[in-house]
Write an enzyme that holds these catalytic residues in place. Structure first.
Site, PDB file in Angstrom:
ATOM      1  N   CYS B  41      48.156  72.805   6.938  1.00  0.00           N
ATOM      2  CA  CYS B  41      47.361  71.548   6.998  1.00  0.00           C
ATOM      3  C   CYS B  41      45.896  71.409   6.620  1.00  0.00           C
ATOM      4  O   CYS B  41      45.187  70.488   6.729  1.00  0.00           O
ATOM      5  CB  CYS B  41      47.607  71.128   8.430  1.00  0.00           C
ATOM      6  N   ASP B  43      43.476  72.942   8.797  1.00  0.00           N
ATOM      7  CA  ASP B  43      42.921  73.503   9.994  1.00  0.00           C
ATOM      8  C   ASP B  43      43.729  73.955  11.141  1.00  0.00           C
ATOM      9  O   ASP B  43      44.968  73.650  11.131  1.00  0.00           O
ATOM     10  CB  ASP B  43      42.074  72.403  10.356  1.00  0.00           C
ATOM     11  N   CYS B  68      37.103  73.261   8.675  1.00  0.00           N
ATOM     12  CA  CYS B  68      35.861  72.747   7.852  1.00  0.00           C
ATOM     13  C   CYS B  68      34.750  72.857   8.857  1.00  0.00           C
ATOM     14  O   CYS B  68      34.878  72.895  10.067  1.00  0.00           O
ATOM     15  CB  CYS B  68      35.862  71.334   7.065  1.00  0.00           C
ATOM     16  N   CYS B 112      39.220  66.399  13.823  1.00  0.00           N
ATOM     17  CA  CYS B 112      38.909  67.696  14.379  1.00  0.00           C
ATOM     18  C   CYS B 112      38.771  67.648  15.684  1.00  0.00           C
ATOM     19  O   CYS B 112      38.993  68.519  16.513  1.00  0.00           O
ATOM     20  CB  CYS B 112      37.655  67.922  13.621  1.00  0.00           C
TER      21      CYS B 112
END
Lengths: 401, 300
Positions: B41, B43, B68, B112
């Site tokens: 995916c 992350d 990221c 995130c």
């Protein structure tokens, strides 16, 4: 606004050459006329447009009459594909590849909803095509084969003439998106199988907003943009005289420096690539290194994510790009690297460095100096240290059964 | 280029609490670990919490993140936020709290913060021996997004907690719909269902829901001052104080000036180094949720 940087993102866009700027400026300031005008203030510019057309023809090894000025590479691709289909209304099949630029892929996707059948050729792990797959896909119903000369992400060069020979056997038209190839690979369209070829100004040190489409004499070309007689009725719209002059000058300079530049860029690129591979463990070059643009390297750094690398490089004023999901603007990593079947461990950590004739040795040394530490730092943050990261493998298997 | 806040960039360039936690022979503590995401995916986060067994308090938190800039910053922020909280308090941390701590995240990067919240929950559930799978697959846990393995319940939760109204927002928050896009219509349907459920809750409930977070902030009539103060007192008494008292602390409502709520921290809370976190997470977030999103809590 930042101005000074180590710019290694030349496959995205390039700096306008000072000589190009100098050549085009008078056409923004003093000579702003319309070349179609009856008065000499405007009409005199037709001469400058003609010279530029000859300069562009020269870098392609084409006739001036075969050059149509466009606004960009995307316009060239769109216009060429539409024209090829309009020229052969009875044929309903198109062949392209999975790794094309979106300007080609999106048009093909749209054509699929309009009754066309599209074959997307696959690539192998090095990003190369299988010519047998191409042959098996060609039929008498194939109107167009549209393939890029060199890939923008990996720099991999396709065997264009071998493809073209097969395309001709089946009587299809052959369009090549050469946006990345022009100025980096010597071209001679007079002896080529290519029927139409797209190029863009801002990849060769001309400004954005100007491009050209080569259309072989004899190809039935219907305009994409209508409403004016310009470009011999093949592209309506008042000529972008400053852009056209700039493209001409840029083409002239590229042709002049082609051998010297490509040798230099290749040397610097190889130095960068070799040094990074040597100093940094767990990284590899993506794409066929034997058939590749001299200015491009795409390296996959395992276990870390590309955007984090780019932002770390950015801190040192180094500009590069990545095929990771977080940089693509979508949630999927680069369609090119995925088509190559790269493992997820490298897919998200791919970084592209693309050089130009302004790239210096000192700049390359600076990148070599900072990269190992950046990679080490991000790997220290990462939960993955090797390929058998148990829980991740399990989860990814669950996700992608 | 993404528009990151200074805080995001700072925590990316100088992350706090990276790494693992080892407790060689230390008595009375345990390490809880939560893992979410996957390399496929793009992350993944492994969160480690050092928990004091007797008090359920998080003594230390560390992270390992593949992802990221904003994924790394969100992870680091999360570890800073939960240190000093009890596990119950930590469970109240929402992805929005993480984003707020960072001064906001670009909309397309909100997932995130969601990853952070999920890793936290996973760690605590692991610690308490609650199987995550059963939590994920509760009654309506059908898989909606096959590209990113996102379940119906997860989508409902993120819609409710972040007041999302479009499928594009859902994609930004949990990625669902961001792959092939074939589940976007289903996500539209879920958003409509959640909206209808909310409308029903508003109609039928005459008291503030206790276990369900209120989802109808935008549709409420403005409260009068007296109603507002009464509601603040009620939320403090019923939801905040029991948690604090269990930790040996307490809180008293001192005054309310507009959206400013002044409180006196008492007992263990008054001397606690994490009292700011307690204020922000345990009290302010609660009151924002229940009373008004504009509320600011200040100690006296």
């Amino acid at each position: 606004m930042e101005k000074n940087c180590i710019y290694l993102d030349n496959n995205a866009t390039t700096k306008v050459d000072p000589q190009v700027l100098e050549a085009m400026l008078p056409f923004l300031t003093d000579y702003y006329g319309n070349p179609s005008s009856m008065h000499s203030f405007g009409g005199q510019l037709a001469k400058n447009v003609r010279i530029a057309r000859e300069q562009v023809a020269a870098i392609l090894g084409a006739e001036a009459s075969e050059i149509i000025f466009t606004s960009c590479g995307s316009e060239g691709d769109n216009a060429a594909i539409r024209a090829a289909l309009l020229a052969q209304p009875e044929k309903r099949h198109i062949i392209t590849t999975q790794v094309e630029h979106p300007a080609v892929l999106s048009v093909c996707k749209q054509l699929e909803t309009q009754g066309y059948q599209v074959t997307y050729l696959s690539v192998d792990g090095r990003g190369q095509l299988d010519l047998n797959e191409l042959e098996a896909s060609l039929t008498g119903n194939t109107a167009l084969v549209t393939v890029m000369y060199a890939n923008n992400e990996t720099g991999v060069i396709f065997p264009i003439e071998e493809i073209g020979a097969r395309v001709k056997e089946y009587g299809a038209l052959f369009h090549v998106d050469a946006v990345q190839a022009v100025g980096k690979i010597p071209l001679n369209l007079q002896t080529s199988t290519i029927d139409m070829l797209t190029m863009s100004g801002h990849k060769i040190h001309a400004p954005k907003g100007i491009g050209a489409l080569y259309v072989r004499r004899g190809v039935r070309f219907r305009p994409f943009l209508i409403g004016g007689h310009q470009e011999r009725g093949r592209r309506a719209g008042t000529e972008n005289v400053p852009g056209i002059v700039a493209l001409g000058k840029a083409a002239e300079l590229e042709l002049l420096h082609l051998d010297e530049t490509t040798t230099r860029e290749r040397k610097l690129r190889d130095r960068l690539e070799t040094a990074l591979l040597k100093q940094i463990p767990d990284c590899e070059v993506n794409g066929d290194t034997t058939q590749r643009l001299p200015n491009t390297t795409n390296i996959g750094f395992k276990y870390i994510e590309g955007e984090a690398i780019l932002l770390s490089l950015n801190k040192y004023g180094i500009c590069a790009s990545s095929g990771s999901a977080c940089t693509s603007g979508s949630l999927e990593p680069s369609h090119v690297l995925r088509a190559m079947g790269l493992p997820y461990t490298t897919l998200h950590g791919s970084i592209r460095f693309s050089l130009c004739r302004y790239t210096t040795e000192a700049e390359i040394e600076q990148v070599i100096a900072v990269m190992p530490e950046i990679i080490t730092r991000l790997r220290a943050l990462s939960p993955f240290k090797n390929d058998d990261a148990g829980w991740l493998q399990q989860q990814s298997q669950l996700t992608h059964h | 280029m993404w528009d990151y806040t200074e805080k995001v960039l700072d925590l990316f360039y100088n992350p706090k609490n990276q790494g693992e936690i080892t407790i060689a022979g230390e008595a009375g503590v345990k390490v809880a670990t939560g893992e979410v995401g996957s390399i496929a995916c793009g992350d993944a986060l492994r969160l480690h919490l050092k928990v004091e067994v007797a008090t359920d308090k998080i003594l230390d938190a560390r992270f390992q993140t593949f992802g990221c800039t904003s994924a790394i910053a969100s992870s680091s922020a999360l570890t800073e936020m939960v240190k000093g909280l009890t596990l119950d308090q930590a469970l109240l941390v929402t992805n929005q709290d993480i984003a707020n701590y960072l001064g906001g995240l670009p909309e397309a990067k909100m997932h995130c913060s969601v990853m952070g919240q999920e890793a936290l929950e996973a760690a605590i559930y692991n610690y308490r021996g609650i199987p995550l799978a059963s939590h994920d697959e509760d009654d309506e846990g059908a898989l909606i997004c096959t590209c990113f393995s996102i379940s119906d319940s997860k989508i409902r939760r993120v819609i409710a907690e972040n007041h999302l109204t479009t499928a594009e927002q859902v994609t930004n928050y949990v990625k669902a719909g961001g792959g092939c896009g074939s589940c976007l219509a289903k996500i539209d349907d879920i958003i409509n269902e959640v909206k209808q459920e909310n409308a029903k809750t508003t109609l039928h409930s005459n008291s503030v829901p206790n276990t369900q977070k209120s989802l109808n902030l935008g549709q409420k009539k403005p409260l009068t001052n007296v109603q507002k103060i009464a509601l603040i007192q009620k939320v403090l008494d019923e939801e905040v104080r029991p948690v604090l008292i269990a930790d040996g602390g307490d809180v008293e409502l001192y005054d309310v000036e507009g959206d400013k709520v002044k409180v006196v921290l008492q007992g263990a809370c008054s001397a606690c180094s994490s009292s700011t976190a307690t204020l922000k997470i345990a009290i302010e977030a609660r009151l924002r949720d229940r009373v008004s999103p504009e509320i600011i809590v200040e100690p006296v």
